[in-house]
Design a protein around this motif. Sequence first.
Motif, PDB file in Angstrom:
ATOM      1  N   GLN A  66     -39.615  32.083  70.387  1.00  0.00           N
ATOM      2  CA  GLN A  66     -38.160  32.011  70.511  1.00  0.00           C
ATOM      3  C   GLN A  66     -37.666  32.837  71.693  1.00  0.00           C
ATOM      4  OE1 GLN A  66     -36.024  30.144  68.772  1.00  0.00           O
ATOM      5  NE2 GLN A  66     -37.718  29.247  67.635  1.00  0.00           N
ATOM      6  N   GLN A  67     -38.376  33.945  72.012  1.00  0.00           N
ATOM      7  CA  GLN A  67     -37.957  34.831  73.098  1.00  0.00           C
ATOM      8  C   GLN A  67     -38.679  34.518  74.418  1.00  0.00           C
ATOM      9  OE1 GLN A  67     -38.950  35.963  70.082  1.00  0.00           O
ATOM     10  NE2 GLN A  67     -36.982  36.593  69.226  1.00  0.00           N
ATOM     11  N   THR A  68     -39.483  33.460  74.440  1.00  0.00           N
ATOM     12  CA  THR A  68     -40.282  33.163  75.628  1.00  0.00           C
ATOM     13  C   THR A  68     -39.433  32.541  76.721  1.00  0.00           C
ATOM     14  OG1 THR A  68     -42.307  32.896  74.325  1.00  0.00           O
ATOM     15  CG2 THR A  68     -42.254  31.866  76.498  1.00  0.00           C
ATOM     16  N   GLU A  69     -39.493  33.134  77.910  1.00  0.00           N
ATOM     17  CA  GLU A  69     -38.787  32.605  79.077  1.00  0.00           C
ATOM     18  C   GLU A  69     -39.573  31.461  79.705  1.00  0.00           C
ATOM     19  OE1 GLU A  69     -35.693  32.608  81.989  1.00  0.00           O
ATOM     20  OE2 GLU A  69     -35.859  33.739  80.120  1.00  0.00           O
ATOM     21  N   GLY A 264     -42.153  44.745  85.435  1.00  0.00           N
ATOM     22  CA  GLY A 264     -41.881  45.441  84.187  1.00  0.00           C
ATOM     23  C   GLY A 264     -41.428  44.541  83.056  1.00  0.00           C
ATOM     24  N   GLN A 265     -41.333  43.239  83.300  1.00  0.00           N
ATOM     25  CA  GLN A 265     -40.891  42.299  82.268  1.00  0.00           C
ATOM     26  C   GLN A 265     -41.904  42.249  81.127  1.00  0.00           C
ATOM     27  OE1 GLN A 265     -40.073  38.441  83.858  1.00  0.00           O
ATOM     28  NE2 GLN A 265     -39.667  37.490  81.890  1.00  0.00           N
ATOM     29  N   PRO A 266     -41.446  42.290  79.860  1.00  0.00           N
ATOM     30  CA  PRO A 266     -42.391  42.222  78.744  1.00  0.00           C
ATOM     31  C   PRO A 266     -43.035  40.852  78.650  1.00  0.00           C
ATOM     32  CG  PRO A 266     -40.138  42.141  77.937  1.00  0.00           C
ATOM     33  CD  PRO A 266     -40.053  42.436  79.400  1.00  0.00           C
ATOM     34  N   ALA A 267     -44.243  40.821  78.147  1.00  0.00           N
ATOM     35  CA  ALA A 267     -44.988  39.567  78.038  1.00  0.00           C
ATOM     36  C   ALA A 267     -45.951  39.666  76.857  1.00  0.00           C
ATOM     37  CB  ALA A 267     -45.750  39.267  79.321  1.00  0.00           C
ATOM     38  N   LEU A 268     -46.429  38.522  76.445  1.00  0.00           N
ATOM     39  CA  LEU A 268     -47.473  38.432  75.424  1.00  0.00           C
ATOM     40  C   LEU A 268     -48.638  37.650  76.011  1.00  0.00           C
ATOM     41  CD1 LEU A 268     -45.465  37.588  72.160  1.00  0.00           C
ATOM     42  CD2 LEU A 268     -46.402  39.797  72.842  1.00  0.00           C
ATOM     43  N   VAL A 269     -49.853  38.121  75.730  1.00  0.00           N
ATOM     44  CA  VAL A 269     -51.062  37.463  76.209  1.00  0.00           C
ATOM     45  C   VAL A 269     -51.786  36.847  75.018  1.00  0.00           C
ATOM     46  CG1 VAL A 269     -53.307  37.781  77.307  1.00  0.00           C
ATOM     47  CG2 VAL A 269     -51.300  38.990  78.193  1.00  0.00           C
ATOM     48  N   PHE A 270     -52.136  35.579  75.144  1.00  0.00           N
ATOM     49  CA  PHE A 270     -52.907  34.865  74.118  1.00  0.00           C
ATOM     50  C   PHE A 270     -54.240  34.464  74.745  1.00  0.00           C
ATOM     51  CE2 PHE A 270     -48.424  34.198  73.318  1.00  0.00           C
ATOM     52  CZ  PHE A 270     -48.289  34.497  71.971  1.00  0.00           C
ATOM     53  N   LEU A 271     -55.314  35.054  74.256  1.00  0.00           N
ATOM     54  CA  LEU A 271     -56.642  34.786  74.799  1.00  0.00           C
ATOM     55  C   LEU A 271     -57.273  33.598  74.081  1.00  0.00           C
ATOM     56  CD1 LEU A 271     -57.914  38.465  74.962  1.00  0.00           C
ATOM     57  CD2 LEU A 271     -57.116  37.080  76.875  1.00  0.00           C
ATOM     58  N   ASP A 272     -57.956  32.749  74.862  1.00  0.00           N
ATOM     59  CA  ASP A 272     -58.621  31.592  74.247  1.00  0.00           C
ATOM     60  C   ASP A 272     -59.680  32.024  73.241  1.00  0.00           C
ATOM     61  OD1 ASP A 272     -57.038  30.123  75.907  1.00  0.00           O
ATOM     62  OD2 ASP A 272     -58.620  29.603  77.337  1.00  0.00           O
ATOM     63  N   THR A 282     -47.125  43.812  80.164  1.00  0.00           N
ATOM     64  CA  THR A 282     -45.966  43.872  81.048  1.00  0.00           C
ATOM     65  C   THR A 282     -46.370  43.357  82.429  1.00  0.00           C
ATOM     66  OG1 THR A 282     -46.495  46.170  81.600  1.00  0.00           O
ATOM     67  CG2 THR A 282     -44.843  45.800  79.873  1.00  0.00           C
ATOM     68  N   VAL A 283     -45.403  42.843  83.166  1.00  0.00           N
ATOM     69  CA  VAL A 283     -45.659  42.361  84.518  1.00  0.00           C
ATOM     70  C   VAL A 283     -45.877  43.560  85.437  1.00  0.00           C
ATOM     71  CG1 VAL A 283     -44.729  41.070  86.474  1.00  0.00           C
ATOM     72  CG2 VAL A 283     -44.312  40.273  84.140  1.00  0.00           C
ATOM     73  N   SER A 316     -56.757  32.510  79.267  1.00  0.00           N
ATOM     74  CA  SER A 316     -55.619  33.036  78.511  1.00  0.00           C
ATOM     75  C   SER A 316     -54.351  32.290  78.898  1.00  0.00           C
ATOM     76  CB  SER A 316     -55.432  34.535  78.793  1.00  0.00           C
ATOM     77  OG  SER A 316     -55.110  34.744  80.156  1.00  0.00           O
ATOM     78  N   ARG A 317     -53.331  32.494  78.090  1.00  0.00           N
ATOM     79  CA  ARG A 317     -51.974  32.041  78.398  1.00  0.00           C
ATOM     80  C   ARG A 317     -51.055  33.243  78.263  1.00  0.00           C
ATOM     81  NH1 ARG A 317     -51.139  26.966  79.521  1.00  0.00           N
ATOM     82  NH2 ARG A 317     -48.898  27.310  79.458  1.00  0.00           N
ATOM     83  N   VAL A 318     -50.092  33.321  79.180  1.00  0.00           N
ATOM     84  CA  VAL A 318     -49.148  34.427  79.192  1.00  0.00           C
ATOM     85  C   VAL A 318     -47.765  33.882  78.875  1.00  0.00           C
ATOM     86  CG1 VAL A 318     -48.116  36.275  80.553  1.00  0.00           C
ATOM     87  CG2 VAL A 318     -50.512  35.668  80.880  1.00  0.00           C
ATOM     88  N   ALA A 319     -47.111  34.503  77.894  1.00  0.00           N
ATOM     89  CA  ALA A 319     -45.720  34.168  77.569  1.00  0.00           C
ATOM     90  C   ALA A 319     -44.837  35.270  78.119  1.00  0.00           C
ATOM     91  CB  ALA A 319     -45.546  34.025  76.063  1.00  0.00           C
ATOM     92  N   PHE A 320     -44.016  34.941  79.107  1.00  0.00           N
ATOM     93  CA  PHE A 320     -43.087  35.919  79.679  1.00  0.00           C
ATOM     94  C   PHE A 320     -41.817  35.914  78.827  1.00  0.00           C
ATOM     95  CE2 PHE A 320     -45.835  34.465  83.097  1.00  0.00           C
ATOM     96  CZ  PHE A 320     -46.224  35.660  83.672  1.00  0.00           C
ATOM     97  N   LEU A 321     -41.464  37.074  78.296  1.00  0.00           N
ATOM     98  CA  LEU A 321     -40.386  37.172  77.312  1.00  0.00           C
ATOM     99  C   LEU A 321     -39.055  37.494  77.974  1.00  0.00           C
ATOM    100  CD1 LEU A 321     -42.242  39.227  74.546  1.00  0.00           C
ATOM    101  CD2 LEU A 321     -42.129  36.749  74.820  1.00  0.00           C
ATOM    102  N   LYS A 322     -37.969  37.065  77.307  1.00  0.00           N
ATOM    103  CA  LYS A 322     -36.628  37.405  77.769  1.00  0.00           C
ATOM    104  C   LYS A 322     -36.303  38.867  77.465  1.00  0.00           C
ATOM    105  CE  LYS A 322     -35.144  32.693  76.714  1.00  0.00           C
ATOM    106  NZ  LYS A 322     -34.266  31.850  75.859  1.00  0.00           N
ATOM    107  N   GLU A 323     -36.861  39.380  76.374  1.00  0.00           N
ATOM    108  CA  GLU A 323     -36.608  40.763  75.959  1.00  0.00           C
ATOM    109  C   GLU A 323     -37.800  41.265  75.170  1.00  0.00           C
ATOM    110  OE1 GLU A 323     -34.030  39.465  71.998  1.00  0.00           O
ATOM    111  OE2 GLU A 323     -33.031  40.393  73.714  1.00  0.00           O
ATOM    112  N   GLU A 324     -37.868  42.573  74.984  1.00  0.00           N
ATOM    113  CA  GLU A 324     -38.967  43.178  74.237  1.00  0.00           C
ATOM    114  C   GLU A 324     -38.984  42.644  72.813  1.00  0.00           C
ATOM    115  OE1 GLU A 324     -42.354  45.145  73.932  1.00  0.00           O
ATOM    116  OE2 GLU A 324     -41.138  45.344  75.749  1.00  0.00           O
ATOM    117  N   LEU A 325     -40.167  42.356  72.314  1.00  0.00           N
ATOM    118  CA  LEU A 325     -40.317  41.769  70.983  1.00  0.00           C
ATOM    119  C   LEU A 325     -40.572  42.860  69.958  1.00  0.00           C
ATOM    120  CD1 LEU A 325     -40.423  38.846  69.829  1.00  0.00           C
ATOM    121  CD2 LEU A 325     -42.895  39.024  69.927  1.00  0.00           C
ATOM    122  N   PRO A 326     -39.783  42.936  68.876  1.00  0.00           N
ATOM    123  CA  PRO A 326     -40.051  43.930  67.827  1.00  0.00           C
ATOM    124  C   PRO A 326     -41.407  43.683  67.169  1.00  0.00           C
ATOM    125  CG  PRO A 326     -37.850  42.967  67.590  1.00  0.00           C
ATOM    126  CD  PRO A 326     -38.578  42.145  68.600  1.00  0.00           C
TER     127      PRO A 326
END
Length: 409
Positions: A66-69, A264-272, A282-283, A316-326
């Motif tokens: 939901q927060q993924t840019e 410095g943008q927050p991100a999530l990494v999903f490894l295959d 973070t970027v 991997s796939r990287v999801a760049f987020l709009k804001e920090e994820l709780p």
Amino acid sequence: MAEAHAQRLDALRINRSVHPRRKLARRWPLWAGLGVLLLLAVAAGTMGRAPSVRVAEVREARPGEQQTELTAAGYVSSRRHSVIAAQVAGRLVEVAVDEGDAVKKGQVLARLDDRDARVVAARAQAELLAAQQQLIAARATATRARSDLGRAELLAKADVITRANLEEAQALAHASTAEEQAASAQFVAAQRAAEAAALQLSHTVVRAPFSGTVVRKLADEGAVLAPAALEQENIGGIVELVDLGALEVEAEVSEEQLPRIELGQPALVFLDAYPDQAFRATVRSVRPAIDRSKATADVNVAFEEIPPGVLPDMGSRVAFLKEELPQDALEKKDAALRVPAAAVVQNGGQSVVWVVQDGRVKRQPVQVARKVGDEVALAQGPEPGTQVVVAPEGNLRPGRKVKVRTEEG
């Protein structure tokens, strides 16, 4: 009798009065029948051939979608990664490490045959010693000549010696000083030669330039290595060294999407290798160059905490987020399923997908929740992992056999 013979001859004659086209006209139903049979055979073959369809799998939503840019594919890499090679040519006599070994900065990795280098170093040391002795002798001579000149100048003032004796003493002092300077220069040159020989000898011992892990062994004992080359990569390589403490993800982002990326943008990494886990990141940097062939730029994303078991070159796939994820949002998933938007089609006013099962297709109704980028979220649909046809053609019928090709081709 003759009349009967003539009748038999008349029966054997060919009647040329009948036109050939009339014969062909009588045969056209035969050719038409053969053509129809051929068309029926081709149609039957075409009808029986299984069409090729492109498929994708139904997947579960990842944390933070939901927060993924935007998302981008990439690979795990290290900020410190090098192929270690010798700086001089020579025969490899020892490789002191093996693949998987952790090494410290300055640790010996390999040794080259150093016999020639030792001979050169010993000769340089001998020449240095000889130059030193020559300098000592030249300094002593110059000191004595300057002292004699001083006495000659005093005696000349007292008219004890002639002008010629004074000039002789002056010439001897000048010559001695020049010899001292030449000996000093030769000594310095011998020092530099000895240092160069010692440096060449030290290059026969290959040491780790930084702490890391040996990921590949590129040469074994007995190999004759060329010195490291600037024009060609990995020439004379002995081991490949990677700092596993500096791992990050290098993702390719299209140039039109670059304005949506910030340092410095927050991100999530999903490894295959670990598809069910999400790792915070973070970027760190955006490479200031565009790949012309792909119209992409490399974005380096640093892990907040490097997960155990992660290795270089993992997909991997990287999801760049709009804001920090709780943290609680990171631990739970969006319940909706995801399929490519092109897989959902309308049939009789109802949204359906074509499911591939045992090489045949069947139609299954779905309930679309919303569109997310080039995918749609399903509130109701097939289970995760089910193959669905992407952009199905109109000739599909339930139960028809198909040939499957994945999104990758």
